[in-house]
Design a protein around this motif. Structure first.
Motif, PDB file in Angstrom:
ATOM      1  N   THR A  38      50.978  46.137  36.246  1.00 36.91           N
ATOM      2  CA  THR A  38      49.694  46.842  36.308  1.00 36.91           C
ATOM      3  C   THR A  38      48.535  45.960  36.776  1.00 36.91           C
ATOM      4  N   PHE A  39      48.831  44.726  37.182  1.00 40.09           N
ATOM      5  CA  PHE A  39      47.746  43.843  37.628  1.00 40.09           C
ATOM      6  C   PHE A  39      47.173  44.368  38.942  1.00 40.09           C
ATOM      7  N   PRO A  40      45.829  44.391  39.067  1.00 46.93           N
ATOM      8  CA  PRO A  40      45.218  44.941  40.285  1.00 46.93           C
ATOM      9  C   PRO A  40      45.458  44.060  41.514  1.00 46.93           C
ATOM     10  N   GLN A  41      45.471  44.686  42.664  1.00 48.15           N
ATOM     11  CA  GLN A  41      45.603  43.954  43.929  1.00 48.15           C
ATOM     12  C   GLN A  41      44.287  43.236  44.199  1.00 48.15           C
ATOM     13  N   LEU A  42      44.336  41.919  44.248  1.00 45.74           N
ATOM     14  CA  LEU A  42      43.132  41.129  44.482  1.00 45.74           C
ATOM     15  C   LEU A  42      42.792  41.082  45.969  1.00 45.74           C
ATOM     16  N   LYS A  43      41.501  41.115  46.240  1.00 41.20           N
ATOM     17  CA  LYS A  43      41.016  41.006  47.609  1.00 41.20           C
ATOM     18  C   LYS A  43      40.690  39.538  47.893  1.00 41.20           C
ATOM     19  N   PRO A  44      40.868  39.073  49.124  1.00 45.33           N
ATOM     20  CA  PRO A  44      40.573  37.669  49.445  1.00 45.33           C
ATOM     21  C   PRO A  44      39.156  37.252  49.050  1.00 45.33           C
ATOM     22  N   GLU A  45      38.181  38.141  49.240  1.00 41.54           N
ATOM     23  CA  GLU A  45      36.797  37.790  48.901  1.00 41.54           C
ATOM     24  C   GLU A  45      36.596  37.648  47.392  1.00 41.54           C
ATOM     25  N   GLU A  46      37.446  38.311  46.595  1.00 44.78           N
ATOM     26  CA  GLU A  46      37.352  38.163  45.143  1.00 44.78           C
ATOM     27  C   GLU A  46      37.829  36.773  44.721  1.00 44.78           C
ATOM     28  N   ILE A  47      38.921  36.301  45.316  1.00 44.97           N
ATOM     29  CA  ILE A  47      39.417  34.943  45.031  1.00 44.97           C
ATOM     30  C   ILE A  47      38.388  33.910  45.481  1.00 44.97           C
ATOM     31  N   THR A  48      37.814  34.118  46.660  1.00 44.09           N
ATOM     32  CA  THR A  48      36.788  33.191  47.172  1.00 44.09           C
ATOM     33  C   THR A  48      35.612  33.114  46.210  1.00 44.09           C
ATOM     34  N   ALA A  49      35.158  34.262  45.715  1.00 44.78           N
ATOM     35  CA  ALA A  49      34.027  34.287  44.787  1.00 44.78           C
ATOM     36  C   ALA A  49      34.366  33.569  43.484  1.00 44.78           C
ATOM     37  N   ILE A  50      35.582  33.754  42.985  1.00 39.95           N
ATOM     38  CA  ILE A  50      36.017  33.075  41.759  1.00 39.95           C
ATOM     39  C   ILE A  50      36.038  31.562  41.972  1.00 39.95           C
ATOM     40  N   MET A  51      36.628  31.129  43.077  1.00 40.68           N
ATOM     41  CA  MET A  51      36.697  29.685  43.357  1.00 40.68           C
ATOM     42  C   MET A  51      35.295  29.108  43.547  1.00 40.68           C
ATOM     43  N   ASN A  52      34.398  29.872  44.167  1.00 43.95           N
ATOM     44  CA  ASN A  52      33.013  29.418  44.326  1.00 43.95           C
ATOM     45  C   ASN A  52      32.332  29.245  42.970  1.00 43.95           C
ATOM     46  N   ASP A  53      32.633  30.142  42.020  1.00 44.60           N
ATOM     47  CA  ASP A  53      32.023  30.029  40.700  1.00 44.60           C
ATOM     48  C   ASP A  53      32.549  28.797  39.950  1.00 44.60           C
ATOM     49  N   PHE A  54      33.801  28.453  40.164  1.00 43.34           N
ATOM     50  CA  PHE A  54      34.304  27.230  39.543  1.00 43.34           C
ATOM     51  C   PHE A  54      33.619  26.005  40.145  1.00 43.34           C
ATOM     52  N   ALA A  55      33.344  26.046  41.443  1.00 45.24           N
ATOM     53  CA  ALA A  55      32.664  24.923  42.115  1.00 45.24           C
ATOM     54  C   ALA A  55      31.171  24.896  41.788  1.00 45.24           C
ATOM     55  N   GLU A  56      30.561  26.085  41.701  1.00 40.70           N
ATOM     56  CA  GLU A  56      29.132  26.220  41.411  1.00 40.70           C
ATOM     57  C   GLU A  56      28.963  27.217  40.262  1.00 40.70           C
ATOM     58  N   PRO A  57      29.162  26.748  39.019  1.00 41.63           N
ATOM     59  CA  PRO A  57      29.102  27.660  37.863  1.00 41.63           C
ATOM     60  C   PRO A  57      27.814  28.494  37.849  1.00 41.63           C
ATOM     61  N   GLY A  58      28.005  29.777  37.582  1.00 38.41           N
ATOM     62  CA  GLY A  58      26.873  30.699  37.528  1.00 38.41           C
ATOM     63  C   GLY A  58      26.697  31.518  38.791  1.00 38.41           C
ATOM     64  N   SER A  59      27.441  31.195  39.850  1.00 38.23           N
ATOM     65  CA  SER A  59      27.258  31.922  41.112  1.00 38.23           C
ATOM     66  C   SER A  59      27.709  33.384  41.025  1.00 38.23           C
TER      67      SER A  59
END
Length: 153
Positions: A38-59
């Motif tokens: 039941t895990f949702p299909q992730l979009k590439p931009e969602e992964i990019t946004a998550i990785m950006n938040d790890f690099a720049e917390p709060g983004s």
């Protein structure tokens, strides 16, 4: 042991009679190592946004976290290590940093959420709904993340 078996045995098991609704182990490049049915299909931009938040917390805070198109309001986390979110049921969520109460007056938050743990190579993602508590989700996701980190993953 396959990644799917690992996920099924270590992320999708019951804690005090409750379990995650869905979970995944995803490479930091967005490749799926294993996921629940039941895990949702992730979009590439969602992964990019998550990785950006790890690099720049709060983004992610101003616009929210999206997983498979579902919006989550980012709440406390561990900068660079862990992201937590509460499910948002309305399309509009007004962020008023000066008045935290205003935040909740403008958001329809659900009784569910997400925890994402970053490891050396992957993201461990757990999605929950009531009756599971956020702390139980955190515990499961953090434990699996620590295990992967201990193994250089």
């Amino acid at each position: 042991m396959s990644w799917q078996t690992y996920l099924d045995e270590h992320l999708m098991y019951q804690v005090e009679g409750k379990h995650l609704n869905s979970a995944a182990i995803v490479g930091q490049d967005g490749s799926v190592w294993a996921q629940s049915a039941t895990f949702p299909q992730l979009k590439p931009e969602e992964i990019t946004a998550i990785m950006n938040d790890f690099a720049e917390p709060g983004s992610l805070a101003p616009n929210g976290l999206y997983l498979g198109g579902t919006k989550y309001m980012v709440i406390e986390g561990e900068p660079g290590l862990l992201i937590r979110g509460m499910k948002v049921y309305d399309n509009f969520c007004g962020f008023h940093y000066r008045h935290l109460l205003s935040l909740f007056l403008h958001c329809s938050l659900g009784a569910g959420g997400v925890t994402i743990k970053k490891t050396t190579q992957a993201l461990v993602i757990g999605i929950y709904e009531e009756p599971m508590a956020p702390g139980h989700c955190d515990k499961i996701v953090k434990r699996v993340g620590a295990d992967l980190i201990d193994h250089g993953l």
